[in-house]
Design a protein around this motif. Structure first.
Motif, PDB file in Angstrom:
ATOM      1  N   CYS A   1      74.529  81.062  88.127  1.00  0.00           N
ATOM      2  CA  CYS A   1      73.646  81.564  87.006  1.00  0.00           C
ATOM      3  C   CYS A   1      72.823  80.201  86.574  1.00  0.00           C
ATOM      4  O   CYS A   1      73.424  79.399  85.825  1.00  0.00           O
TER       5      CYS A   1
ATOM      6  N   GLY B   1      70.183  80.846  84.123  1.00  0.00           N
ATOM      7  CA  GLY B   1      69.447  81.238  83.112  1.00  0.00           C
ATOM      8  C   GLY B   1      69.721  80.557  81.785  1.00  0.00           C
ATOM      9  O   GLY B   1      70.419  81.126  81.114  1.00  0.00           O
TER      10      GLY B   1
ATOM     11  N   ARG C   1      65.435  81.694  80.077  1.00  0.00           N
ATOM     12  CA  ARG C   1      66.002  83.034  79.780  1.00  0.00           C
ATOM     13  C   ARG C   1      65.980  83.262  78.443  1.00  0.00           C
ATOM     14  O   ARG C   1      67.217  83.520  77.725  1.00  0.00           O
TER      15      ARG C   1
ATOM     16  N   CYS D   1      67.958  90.047  81.236  1.00  0.00           N
ATOM     17  CA  CYS D   1      68.655  90.086  82.374  1.00  0.00           C
ATOM     18  C   CYS D   1      69.946  90.623  82.526  1.00  0.00           C
ATOM     19  O   CYS D   1      70.681  90.359  81.534  1.00  0.00           O
TER      20      CYS D   1
ATOM     21  N   GLY E   1      72.897  88.162  84.607  1.00  0.00           N
ATOM     22  CA  GLY E   1      73.261  86.916  84.152  1.00  0.00           C
ATOM     23  C   GLY E   1      74.367  86.445  83.309  1.00  0.00           C
ATOM     24  O   GLY E   1      74.915  87.622  82.817  1.00  0.00           O
TER      25      GLY E   1
ATOM     26  N   CYS F   1      71.799  82.293  91.313  1.00  0.00           N
ATOM     27  CA  CYS F   1      71.365  83.494  90.706  1.00  0.00           C
ATOM     28  C   CYS F   1      71.988  84.509  91.446  1.00  0.00           C
ATOM     29  O   CYS F   1      72.162  84.544  92.534  1.00  0.00           O
TER      30      CYS F   1
ATOM     31  N   CYS G   1      63.751  85.967  83.877  1.00  0.00           N
ATOM     32  CA  CYS G   1      64.364  84.585  83.869  1.00  0.00           C
ATOM     33  C   CYS G   1      63.473  83.805  84.845  1.00  0.00           C
ATOM     34  O   CYS G   1      63.151  84.268  85.878  1.00  0.00           O
TER      35      CYS G   1
ATOM     36  N   ALA H   1      64.978  82.754  88.271  1.00  0.00           N
ATOM     37  CA  ALA H   1      65.707  83.771  89.283  1.00  0.00           C
ATOM     38  C   ALA H   1      65.100  83.874  90.622  1.00  0.00           C
ATOM     39  O   ALA H   1      63.920  83.270  90.851  1.00  0.00           O
TER      40      ALA H   1
END
Length: 307
Positions: free
Chosen positions: A109, A111, A116, A141, A144, A207, A220, A223
């Motif tokens: 992840c 983010g 994000r 999201c 995430g 991701c 995000c 992403a």
């Protein structure tokens, strides 16, 4: 006096009968323990982390001894002790141990707080499990990192910490034993064990968002949008796209980094690689070089004429 003597005889007789019964039971119901179990158990690190898939080091020792009796230790590995410990165990059991590549936990992840942003405020029990049970969390999201640190609490080796700036967990490669505790603790399944790779270099998609491109990007900016450019660019067929998200098979990946270069959202990351060399612009051709002085000469003549 007779009473004392009688009591001694009776008690002595009871003790003798009880001793005989205990002896017979101990022989009848004795559980044989392979002497190799203790030796193998001493060779294991004693972390009892469960990363090997067995309930503690004693369970692993039992599995190793039974596997040795069958003639192969294939599939058994102590993530904490690594190849060195498994080599010692193999020597103790008189077996050959296949080399296993070291693994490390990676957080899939990217983010961060910047990429994000929060869309809501969660006021319940501050754990990832509880927040995940309540819904998408504090961002748009639903796939995430939730940022509560369940993975940090699960790690017995102090190998993972939350970065307050990004809001994401970070793994210390030197301390990580690939026990898998953080993987099991994450309710979003964003932590994965991957091969460390040559010189600790790895390429993976950071991701796990399964939403379609437009929806994922709205939640995000980093992403994966499932565009497929990385899969088309990969010459080794190491990348597949399932449920709108790319995945790189570390067994097929040759670390060429072509996929990283074409990813439009920078969802693919390359770890521990040297920085890319800046592109050098091609030098001007001979005709262009000659054209410049000619142009300057024309402009000079024009100025002289005007004067």
């Amino acid at each position: 006096m007779d009473f004392i003597l009688s009591a001694v005889i009776v008690l002595g007789g009871i003790a003798l009968v009880a001793a005989v019964i205990l002896y017979v039971c101990s022989k009848k119901f004795a559980v044989y323990e392979d002497p190799r179990l203790g030796t193998v158990l001493e060779a294991l690190p004693g972390a009892n982390c469960g990363g090997c898939g067995y309930p503690g080091c004693s369970g692993m020792a039992d599995a190793l001894v039974k596997a040795a009796d069958k003639g192969s230790l294939e599939g058994l590995n102590c993530p904490v002790g690594g190849a060195e410990t498994m080599g010692k165990v193999a020597d103790l059991l008189g077996m050959a141990m296949a080399n296993t590549e070291p693994m490390v936990a990676v957080v899939r992840c990217n983010g961060t707080c910047e990429l994000r942003p929060k869309t809501t405020e969660y006021g319940g029990l501050r754990t990832c499990t509880a927040m995940n049970a309540c819904g998408a969390g504090e961002t748009a999201c639903g796939f995430g990192c939730l940022g509560c640190g369940d993975c940090v609490s699960a790690c017995k080796f102090d190998a993972i910490h939350m970065n307050e700036e990004t809001g994401l967990p970070e793994v210390d490669e030197e301390k990580c034993t690939s026990c898998g505790a953080c993987v099991s603790a994450c309710p979003r399944h964003i932590i994965e064990l991957r091969k460390k790779g040559p010189k600790n270099r790895r390429v993976y998609v950071r991701c796990v968002n399964k939403d379609k491109g437009a929806v994922a990007m709205k939640a995000c900016k980093a992403a994966c949008i499932g565009c497929g450019k990385c899969a088309k660019e990969c010459p080794f067929e190491a990348i597949t796209i399932v449920n709108n998200v790319s995945y790189i098979d570390y067994n097929k990946c040759k670390l060429c980094r072509k996929c990283e270069a074409v990813c439009p959202t920078n969802a693919i990351v390359a770890v521990n690689f040297p920085p890319r060399k800046p592109k050098v612009e091609a030098p001007a051709t001979g005709e262009e070089v000659k054209a410049e002085p000619a142009k300057a000469s024309v402009e000079s003549n024009k100025k002289e004429t005007e004067a």
